[in-house]
Motif scaffolding. Structure first.
Motif, PDB file in Angstrom:
ATOM      1  N   SER A  71       0.890  -1.329   0.252  1.00 26.31           N
ATOM      2  CA  SER A  71       0.210   0.327   0.095  1.00 26.31           C
ATOM      3  C   SER A  71       1.197   1.340   0.104  1.00 26.31           C
ATOM      4  O   SER A  71       1.695   1.180   0.749  1.00 26.31           O
ATOM      5  CB  SER A  71      -0.860   0.325   1.679  1.00 26.31           C
ATOM      6  N   ASN A  72       0.683   2.498  -0.926  1.00 23.25           N
ATOM      7  CA  ASN A  72       1.353   3.706  -0.887  1.00 23.25           C
ATOM      8  C   ASN A  72       0.692   4.247   0.713  1.00 23.25           C
ATOM      9  O   ASN A  72      -0.165   3.918   1.203  1.00 23.25           O
ATOM     10  CB  ASN A  72       0.379   4.541  -2.025  1.00 23.25           C
ATOM     11  N   TYR A  73       2.011   5.026   0.968  1.00 21.65           N
ATOM     12  CA  TYR A  73       2.658   5.170   2.253  1.00 21.65           C
ATOM     13  C   TYR A  73       1.352   6.492   2.054  1.00 21.65           C
ATOM     14  O   TYR A  73       0.532   6.703   4.533  1.00 21.65           O
ATOM     15  CB  TYR A  73       3.936   6.052   2.494  1.00 21.65           C
ATOM     16  N   LEU A  74       0.976   6.887   1.144  1.00 19.50           N
ATOM     17  CA  LEU A  74      -0.377   7.839   1.504  1.00 19.50           C
ATOM     18  C   LEU A  74      -2.127   7.344   1.913  1.00 19.50           C
ATOM     19  O   LEU A  74      -2.793   7.454   2.891  1.00 19.50           O
ATOM     20  CB  LEU A  74      -1.349   8.458   0.138  1.00 19.50           C
ATOM     21  N   LEU A  75      -1.682   5.383   2.009  1.00 21.25           N
ATOM     22  CA  LEU A  75      -3.037   5.351   2.696  1.00 21.25           C
ATOM     23  C   LEU A  75      -2.962   5.858   4.853  1.00 21.25           C
ATOM     24  O   LEU A  75      -3.860   5.770   5.115  1.00 21.25           O
ATOM     25  CB  LEU A  75      -2.973   3.875   3.217  1.00 21.25           C
ATOM     26  N   HIS A  76      -1.257   5.578   5.187  1.00 24.59           N
ATOM     27  CA  HIS A  76      -1.698   6.544   6.403  1.00 24.59           C
ATOM     28  C   HIS A  76      -1.689   7.363   6.484  1.00 24.59           C
ATOM     29  O   HIS A  76      -2.521   7.805   7.829  1.00 24.59           O
ATOM     30  CB  HIS A  76       0.700   5.848   7.048  1.00 24.59           C
ATOM     31  N   ILE A  77      -1.187   8.134   5.626  1.00 19.88           N
ATOM     32  CA  ILE A  77      -1.138   9.990   6.010  1.00 19.88           C
ATOM     33  C   ILE A  77      -2.928  10.526   6.019  1.00 19.88           C
ATOM     34  O   ILE A  77      -3.758  10.905   6.935  1.00 19.88           O
ATOM     35  CB  ILE A  77      -0.601  10.417   5.266  1.00 19.88           C
ATOM     36  N   SER A  78      -3.283   9.608   5.632  1.00 30.51           N
ATOM     37  CA  SER A  78      -5.017   9.055   5.198  1.00 30.51           C
ATOM     38  C   SER A  78      -5.930   9.303   6.563  1.00 30.51           C
ATOM     39  O   SER A  78      -6.357   9.677   7.092  1.00 30.51           O
ATOM     40  CB  SER A  78      -6.203   9.377   4.453  1.00 30.51           C
ATOM     41  N   ASN A  79      -5.442   7.679   7.144  1.00 32.46           N
ATOM     42  CA  ASN A  79      -5.937   7.346   8.411  1.00 32.46           C
ATOM     43  C   ASN A  79      -5.949   8.574   8.862  1.00 32.46           C
ATOM     44  O   ASN A  79      -6.358   8.578  10.753  1.00 32.46           O
ATOM     45  CB  ASN A  79      -5.148   5.621   8.388  1.00 32.46           C
ATOM     46  N   VAL A  80      -4.102   8.506   9.031  1.00 32.91           N
ATOM     47  CA  VAL A  80      -3.785   9.851  10.679  1.00 32.91           C
ATOM     48  C   VAL A  80      -4.554  10.757  10.624  1.00 32.91           C
ATOM     49  O   VAL A  80      -5.422  11.363  11.626  1.00 32.91           O
ATOM     50  CB  VAL A  80      -2.687  10.415  10.591  1.00 32.91           C
ATOM     51  N   SER A  81      -5.123  11.857   9.202  1.00 36.11           N
ATOM     52  CA  SER A  81      -6.362  12.970   8.239  1.00 36.11           C
ATOM     53  C   SER A  81      -7.500  12.345   9.383  1.00 36.11           C
ATOM     54  O   SER A  81      -7.969  13.412  10.426  1.00 36.11           O
ATOM     55  CB  SER A  81      -5.908  13.100   7.096  1.00 36.11           C
ATOM     56  N   MET A  82      -8.021  11.105   8.931  1.00 32.84           N
ATOM     57  CA  MET A  82      -9.433  10.801   9.407  1.00 32.84           C
ATOM     58  C   MET A  82      -9.549  11.195  10.964  1.00 32.84           C
ATOM     59  O   MET A  82     -10.405  11.458  11.188  1.00 32.84           O
ATOM     60  CB  MET A  82      -9.471   9.101   8.959  1.00 32.84           C
TER      61      MET A  82
END
Length: 178
Positions: free
Chosen positions: A27-38
């Motif tokens: 998975s692209n790292y933007l998944l982590h970033i979007s989860n933190v943002s959520m």
């Protein structure tokens, strides 16, 4: 929150993290970033007692100094001093000799700044307490969980919702011990 602030930050982070994957996955790292943002957006839905524009920028950018070639000055010029200082506090000082010292130093710097910075650290660890990568042994899983307890204690006054979420994730994470 303005969409322009979000778009500027996510475009920057997307470029910086473009080749980075989530540990133990494709998975692209933007998944982590979007989860933190959520996690931050959910906290804001519960109680609107913090600067959500500032917090979302930090959530999106929190790993840019630590994990990419991004320099403090570049963040400062692009997003301002406040955001750059927050991201810097969320970044480990790898010149310190041990992981424990790096974490304690980061928590100390986080606690010197606004509560939104601490909220990002809480949201980050909530997100990271998913199923650990397959190659982690019990010792690594237990150390990571213990570190999460330290984070929760050090940042307990930053946001009640996020701290309760983190405590729940810490308890759930025990299931991954083999």
């Amino acid at each position: 929150m303005t969409q322009e602030i979000y778009q500027k930050a996510i475009k920057f982070a997307g470029e910086k993290h473009k080749d980075q994957k989530m540990p133990g996955s494709n998975s692209n790292y933007l998944l982590h970033i979007s989860n933190v943002s959520m996690e931050i957006l959910m906290a804001y839905a519960i109680e609107k007692n913090f600067d959500v524009d500032f917090a979302i920028q930090l959530a999106i950018l929190h790993d840019t100094i630590e994990d990419t070639d991004t320099e403090f000055l570049e963040l400062k010029e692009t997003f301002g001093e406040r955001v750059a200082q927050g991201v810097l506090a969320l970044s480990k000082n790898e010149n310190l000799p041990s992981k424990e010292e790096q974490m304690l130093d980061s928590l100390s710097r986080i606690n010197q700044l606004e509560k939104e910075v601490g909220m990002i650290k809480l949201a980050d660890r909530i997100t990271n307490l998913q199923e650990p990568p397959y190659y982690w042994n019990n010792d690594k899983i237990e150390r990571y969980r213990k570190e999460a307890e330290l984070i929760s204690k050090a940042l307990s006054g930053k946001n009640d919702y996020l701290n309760k979420r983190l405590l729940g994730k810490i308890e759930e994470h025990k299931q991954y011990l083999k």
